[in-house]
Design a protein around this motif. Sequence first.
Motif, PDB file in Angstrom:
ATOM      1  N   THR A  14       0.818  -1.209   0.000  1.00 44.21           N
ATOM      2  CA  THR A  14       0.000   0.000   0.000  1.00 44.21           C
ATOM      3  C   THR A  14       0.858   1.268   0.000  1.00 44.21           C
ATOM      4  O   THR A  14       2.049   1.241   0.298  1.00 44.21           O
ATOM      5  CB  THR A  14      -0.940   0.027   1.230  1.00 44.21           C
ATOM      6  OG1 THR A  14      -0.165   0.041   2.422  1.00 44.21           O
ATOM      7  CG2 THR A  14      -1.863  -1.181   1.237  1.00 44.21           C
ATOM      8  N   ASP A  15       0.204   2.378  -0.317  1.00 42.70           N
ATOM      9  CA  ASP A  15       0.885   3.666  -0.307  1.00 42.70           C
ATOM     10  C   ASP A  15       0.486   4.450   0.940  1.00 42.70           C
ATOM     11  O   ASP A  15      -0.183   3.926   1.835  1.00 42.70           O
ATOM     12  CB  ASP A  15       0.580   4.451  -1.588  1.00 42.70           C
ATOM     13  CG  ASP A  15      -0.895   4.776  -1.768  1.00 42.70           C
ATOM     14  OD1 ASP A  15      -1.678   4.629  -0.800  1.00 42.70           O
ATOM     15  OD2 ASP A  15      -1.266   5.184  -2.881  1.00 42.70           O
ATOM     16  N   LEU A  16       0.858   5.692   1.000  1.00 42.12           N
ATOM     17  CA  LEU A  16       0.584   6.537   2.156  1.00 42.12           C
ATOM     18  C   LEU A  16      -0.911   6.651   2.458  1.00 42.12           C
ATOM     19  O   LEU A  16      -1.314   6.788   3.602  1.00 42.12           O
ATOM     20  CB  LEU A  16       1.185   7.928   1.925  1.00 42.12           C
ATOM     21  CG  LEU A  16       1.142   8.899   3.094  1.00 42.12           C
ATOM     22  CD1 LEU A  16       1.917   8.342   4.288  1.00 42.12           C
ATOM     23  CD2 LEU A  16       1.725  10.239   2.672  1.00 42.12           C
ATOM     24  N   TYR A  21      -0.636   0.407  -3.977  1.00 38.71           N
ATOM     25  CA  TYR A  21       0.193   1.225  -4.858  1.00 38.71           C
ATOM     26  C   TYR A  21       0.051   0.678  -6.276  1.00 38.71           C
ATOM     27  O   TYR A  21       0.111  -0.539  -6.501  1.00 38.71           O
ATOM     28  CB  TYR A  21       1.645   1.173  -4.380  1.00 38.71           C
ATOM     29  CG  TYR A  21       2.591   1.981  -5.214  1.00 38.71           C
ATOM     30  CD1 TYR A  21       2.506   3.368  -5.241  1.00 38.71           C
ATOM     31  CD2 TYR A  21       3.566   1.361  -5.981  1.00 38.71           C
ATOM     32  CE1 TYR A  21       3.379   4.113  -6.022  1.00 38.71           C
ATOM     33  CE2 TYR A  21       4.440   2.098  -6.754  1.00 38.71           C
ATOM     34  CZ  TYR A  21       4.338   3.473  -6.772  1.00 38.71           C
ATOM     35  OH  TYR A  21       5.199   4.218  -7.543  1.00 38.71           O
TER      36      TYR A  21
END
Length: 129
Positions: A14-16, A21
């Motif tokens: 995952t991203d922020l 992502y």
Amino acid sequence: MAHIFTCRVYYEDTDLAGIVYHANYLKFIERARSEWVKSLGIDQVAMKRDEGLAFAVRQMEIDFLTPGRFDDELTVETRTEAVTGARLTLKQEVRRGAEVLFTARVVLVTLSDTGHPVRLPHKLRLQLH
């Protein structure tokens, strides 16, 4: 006939924002393609060692429909769309339950040891149908 591959979204995927992502969808569908080829009885290591052949992605069309999230259980469905003398076209979908998150149309070719495209071996074409 479709091949189904199941995977889970880990924190590292995952991203922020906590969603998958975008580049990781390519990893998910690559793993699914590898398992699909293996399920057909094709040993890619032996194919490379004995025949000097390897699959390579030639073209890809992708569509991000809705985000996957941390801890989702995803399924990747892989279907053969077309097999010609030199190309293999696949349709892949990443789903969370019945919801489609990502789609890809992937065109694969076979490369020789020198990196040049070659026709798919006849035996291989038969296995891919």
